[in-house]
Write an enzyme that holds these catalytic residues in place. Structure first.
Site, mmCIF file in Angstrom:
data_model
loop_
_atom_site.group_PDB
_atom_site.id
_atom_site.type_symbol
_atom_site.label_atom_id
_atom_site.label_comp_id
_atom_site.label_asym_id
_atom_site.label_seq_id
_atom_site.Cartn_x
_atom_site.Cartn_y
_atom_site.Cartn_z
ATOM 1 N N ARG A 45 -23.840 -37.226 57.442
ATOM 2 C CA ARG A 45 -23.101 -36.107 56.972
ATOM 3 C C ARG A 45 -23.449 -34.655 57.322
ATOM 4 O O ARG A 45 -22.773 -33.965 57.667
ATOM 5 C CB ARG A 45 -23.223 -35.939 55.383
ATOM 6 C CG ARG A 45 -22.469 -36.889 54.847
ATOM 7 C CD ARG A 45 -22.963 -37.487 53.024
ATOM 8 N NE ARG A 45 -22.012 -38.314 52.275
ATOM 9 C CZ ARG A 45 -22.228 -39.508 52.245
ATOM 10 N NH1 ARG A 45 -23.183 -40.130 53.235
ATOM 11 N NH2 ARG A 45 -21.559 -40.246 51.686
ATOM 12 N N SER B 114 -17.537 -46.016 44.483
ATOM 13 C CA SER B 114 -17.935 -45.995 46.166
ATOM 14 C C SER B 114 -17.915 -44.473 46.509
ATOM 15 O O SER B 114 -16.995 -43.937 46.683
ATOM 16 C CB SER B 114 -17.020 -46.613 46.895
ATOM 17 O OG SER B 114 -17.048 -46.622 48.214
ATOM 18 N N GLN C 157 -18.358 -43.654 49.512
ATOM 19 C CA GLN C 157 -17.837 -43.734 50.757
ATOM 20 C C GLN C 157 -16.442 -43.349 50.493
ATOM 21 O O GLN C 157 -15.897 -42.683 51.108
ATOM 22 C CB GLN C 157 -18.148 -44.952 51.752
ATOM 23 C CG GLN C 157 -19.368 -45.164 52.077
ATOM 24 C CD GLN C 157 -19.595 -46.507 52.825
ATOM 25 O OE1 GLN C 157 -18.755 -47.078 53.072
ATOM 26 N NE2 GLN C 157 -21.059 -46.807 53.363
ATOM 27 N N ASP D 27 -27.443 -50.168 47.441
ATOM 28 C CA ASP D 27 -28.195 -50.565 48.652
ATOM 29 C C ASP D 27 -29.642 -51.319 48.466
ATOM 30 O O ASP D 27 -30.079 -51.664 49.559
ATOM 31 C CB ASP D 27 -28.075 -49.518 49.686
ATOM 32 C CG ASP D 27 -26.784 -49.169 50.371
ATOM 33 O OD1 ASP D 27 -26.074 -49.932 50.326
ATOM 34 O OD2 ASP D 27 -26.744 -47.900 50.503
#
Length: 733
Positions: free
Chosen positions: A325, A466, A468, A614
């Site tokens: 980012r 999510s 993302q 993750d």
């Protein structure tokens, strides 16, 4: 192949003959050369079996399975092929080694009225400044490319492909036009420049010491001006238009560079030099078939010896999510953004290269530092080709959002692993915003974004938790008219929102909703990237399961949307203490101390699942070492990561003697004794690192296959693991 006839025993033809002899190919090699002296030399060197002065002398011997390779000067190739076609049967394969193809094809069509089906145009990309039969090199084609431009697919193509592969070459195919354009730019133009530069300086009467005191770079660059002048004269004439086009493009860019030097345009100069360095570095990586970090074509294997404990102070690499980012938003900001602590891993470097490809000047990385010369919200330029992001799913999904608001189209591609991951989850909301998005079958990459500067703001309820997807929609919303809002089923990591605020962009949140107004601007800032909690998690689990362990992980990001791994481990009984808590650049950080403690299996609360998505590969290792059962539900997202992490981890744990039962959206793990075995990672870096940690509690060695992708998220993992106390040995196989 029974017989190979080589017409022209110079470097190219002689080297092919020598290579076949060196490799013991059972082929009779016959040379055709006008000078008997050349034939005698080749016979003495042992690279041919016999020679003749004209093809007509042996034409009646040739039939199906035989091949004629024409390796004469470029402007003579077509005439030799026409003569050969008239003398031999159509069952004999014809091919050549000329570095231009269009002129030969045109000549054959004009003089014969057709293209012979037994002719396969070829071009070996290899050479030397030496010429003649005495320069023949049996290793010339090893690990070099040969380009074929066939006009039909048949047994002749197969024969030529097999011929080149038998001497160690890699065979590629492309169209005639593409071949001539690519070679004009990458081979013919450099020779034009080298010849012209040397000729210019050789006639500079003002400085007779130019060559005497020239540096090594001048010698290296002008080396190609020692090549055969006749050959390059022929090539320039044969590929005239493509060469002229390449020269015109170079002259235009050189003119711009001249103006920039004259005007002391620092930004333009820095842009040219940084882009050129990055492009050249990438070219070398591609040439060597390697990634930005480590060669990905070799197979890496970890051997983990059992037992041990982890101790000391460690700092793991920078946070991957924040690194991505910072590059993206720094590129779109007004002004210069300084970034320190950047993750110099494969994924982040792929993102960096994507923005360089879109015209952003980025200095570094050097010791984790980047200087990004932002181009503003509307300053990106159309990339020269597809944007390759390797294995970086984050880069692909977030870039899709940013590309939605541009005035150009771009295609995002990735490696084999990434091409299996779902992209409709970002493509669909972008389509709702009014743009055209194309994907491969079943919504997989590559994904093509046809940008528009008339995006519609939307309110989007994400079907899954999510970060993302949320970030993709919000980043597209920067370019939309009105308010773009994302409603999540559960809170996900908020790095995008935090960083947007840091760059001066107003973002609002209420419970599980986040929204922003389009049309704003980003202001450059300084960013210090904290250490990645996902990387720290491997050592947190390692210390929790190995008796005698006491480790402190420094400067780790503890964003509350990322601390699920800490919360879950604490629920299992882990001894975790946060020290020196502080805020850096809008992100909370702390030093994390972890000491060994017996763990107990739990039912993992579903509200913690998105906050540790993750980290579950290594959390499964913790579960395997805990007393009782650990139950995970609500984690179907794990099935569409770099691998199906539920299935792959279950299979690995079962291999090591653990009762692990995969479910549709999770797993049930019964704690027990980890044993010994071989683990298949399916090229998933987190699987490899998780089972490296498992060795601390195993009863025997653990072999972990296919570990090369560890560099995608954690460069230096092996050294840190060994420093901490994990007995890890790396092997290339």
């Amino acid at each position: 192949m029974r017989k190979l006839v080589v017409i022209g025993l110079g470097l190219i033809g002689g080297s092919l003959a020598a290579a076949l002899k060196k490799r013991g190919q059972a082929i009779e090699i016959i040379a055709v050369a006008r000078r008997q002296e050349t034939i005698d030399t080749a016979l003495t060197m042992g690279i041919i079996d016999r020679g003749v002065n004209a093809l007509s002398g042996i034409a009646n011997e040739l039939g199906e399975g035989d091949c004629i390779f024409v390796a004469v000067p470029t402007l003579s190739v077509a005439d030799q092929l026409i003569s050969a076609h008239a003398l031999v049967a159509n069952s004999v394969t014809l091919t050549d080694g000329a570095s231009t193809k269009g002129n030969i094809i045109t000549s054959l069509e004009e003089k014969l009225g057709f293209l012979p089906e037994n002719y396969v145009p070829g071009h070996p990309i290899a050479g030397s400044e030496q010429s003649g039969v005495t320069a023949a090199n049996p290793s010339l084609y090893e690990q070099h490319r040969v380009i074929l431009t066939p006009h039909c697919e048949n047994q002749h193509c197969d024969l030529v492909k097999d011929l080149w592969e038998s001497v160690g070459a890699e065979v590629l195919t492309m169209s005639v036009q593409e071949h001539d354009e690519v070679l004009a730019a990458t081979s013919h133009l450099p020779h034009v420049i080298a010849y012209s530069l040397v000729d210019t300086l050789a006639h500079d009467s003002h400085n007779e010491n130019l060559f005497r005191y020239a540096a090594g770079g001048f010698k290296d660059f002008t080396r190609i001006a020692s090549s055969d002048p006749t050959m390059w004269h022929d090539i320039m004439i044969a590929n005239k238009q493509s060469v002229l086009n390449a020269i015109a493009l170079f002259q235009n860019n050189l003119s711009q560079l001249t103006t920039a030097i004259n005007n002391e345009d620092h930004a333009h100069l820095l842009g040219v030099f940084t882009r050129a360095k990055a492009a050249r570095d990438r070219f070398i990586k591609q040439l060597n078939k390697s990634s930005y970090i480590d060669p990905m074509t070799q197979t890496l294997q970890y051997i983990i010896q059992p037992g041990g404990s982890v101790t000391g102070n460690l700092r793991v690499p920078g946070d991957k999510s924040i690194s991505h980012r910072s590059i993206m938003l720094g590129s779109l900001a007004d002004g210069v953004t300084e970034v320190s602590g950047i993750l110099e891993g494969e994924d982040a470097l792929a993102t960096l290269q994507a923005f360089r490809d879109m015209g952003v000047v980025i200095e570094g990385p050097e010791n984790g530092k980047l200087t990004i010369h932002g181009v503003g919200m509307k300053g990106l330029k159309a990339p020269p080709g597809p944007l390759y992001v390797g294995n970086a799913g984050t880069a692909m999904r977030l870039l899709a959002g940013l590309l939605a608001g541009q005035n150009f189209s771009a295609t995002l591609t990735g490696d084999n692993s990434l091409t299996k991951r779902p992209m409709n989850r970002v493509a669909n909301p972008l389509r709702d915003m009014g743009i055209t998005v194309e994907t491969a079958e079943s919504g997989r990459p590559p994904i093509t974004i046809h940008g528009s500067q008339s995006l519609k703001a939307i309110t989007y309820k994400t079907p899954m938790a999510s970060a993302q997807v949320k970030s993709c929609v919000l980043l597209a919303g920067l370019y939309a008219k009105g308010t773009t809002k994302v409603i999540e089923p559960a809170v996900t990591r908020d790095h995008t929102e935090r960083m947007l605020k840091g760059f001066g962009y107003k973002v609002q949140r209420d419970d599980n909703s986040v929204w922003l107004e389009g049309g704003g601007r980003l202001k450059a800032m300084s960013i210090e990237v904290p250490a990645d909690i996902s990387s720290a998690a491997f050592f947190m689990v390692a210390a929790s399961i190995a008796p005698g362990s006491d480790i402190t992980l420094e400067h780790v990001g503890i964003n509350p949307t990322r601390t699920g791994v800490i919360d879950i481990l604490r629920l299992m009984g882990a001894d975790i203490t946060l020290l020196n808590e502080r805020e850096v650049g809008g992100e909370p950080v702390a030093d994390i101390r972890v000491r060994y403690s017996e763990l107990t299996g739990i039912t993992i609360p579903e509200d913690l699942v998105p906050l540790a998505i993750d980290e579950f590969p290594v959390l499964f290792i913790a579960a395997a070492c805990a007393k009782g059962s650990t139950v995970l539900t609500g984690a179907s997202e794990l099935r569409v990561k770099e691998s199906d992490r539920i299935q792959v981890m279950a299979e690995g744990l079962q291999t090591l003697g653990i009762d692990a039962t995969p479910t549709a959206d999770g797993m049930i793990v019964k704690g027990g004794q980890l044993t010994t075995g071989t683990i298949e990672t399916h090229d998933d870096h987190r699987i490899a690192m998780a089972f490296s940690v498992a060795g601390l509690r195993a009863s025997g060695p653990i072999t972990i296959n296919n570990c090369a992708h560890v560099a995608t998220s954690f460069p230096g993992f092996e050294d840190l693991a060994k420093k901490a106390g994990i007995s890890l040995e790396r092997q290339s196989i």
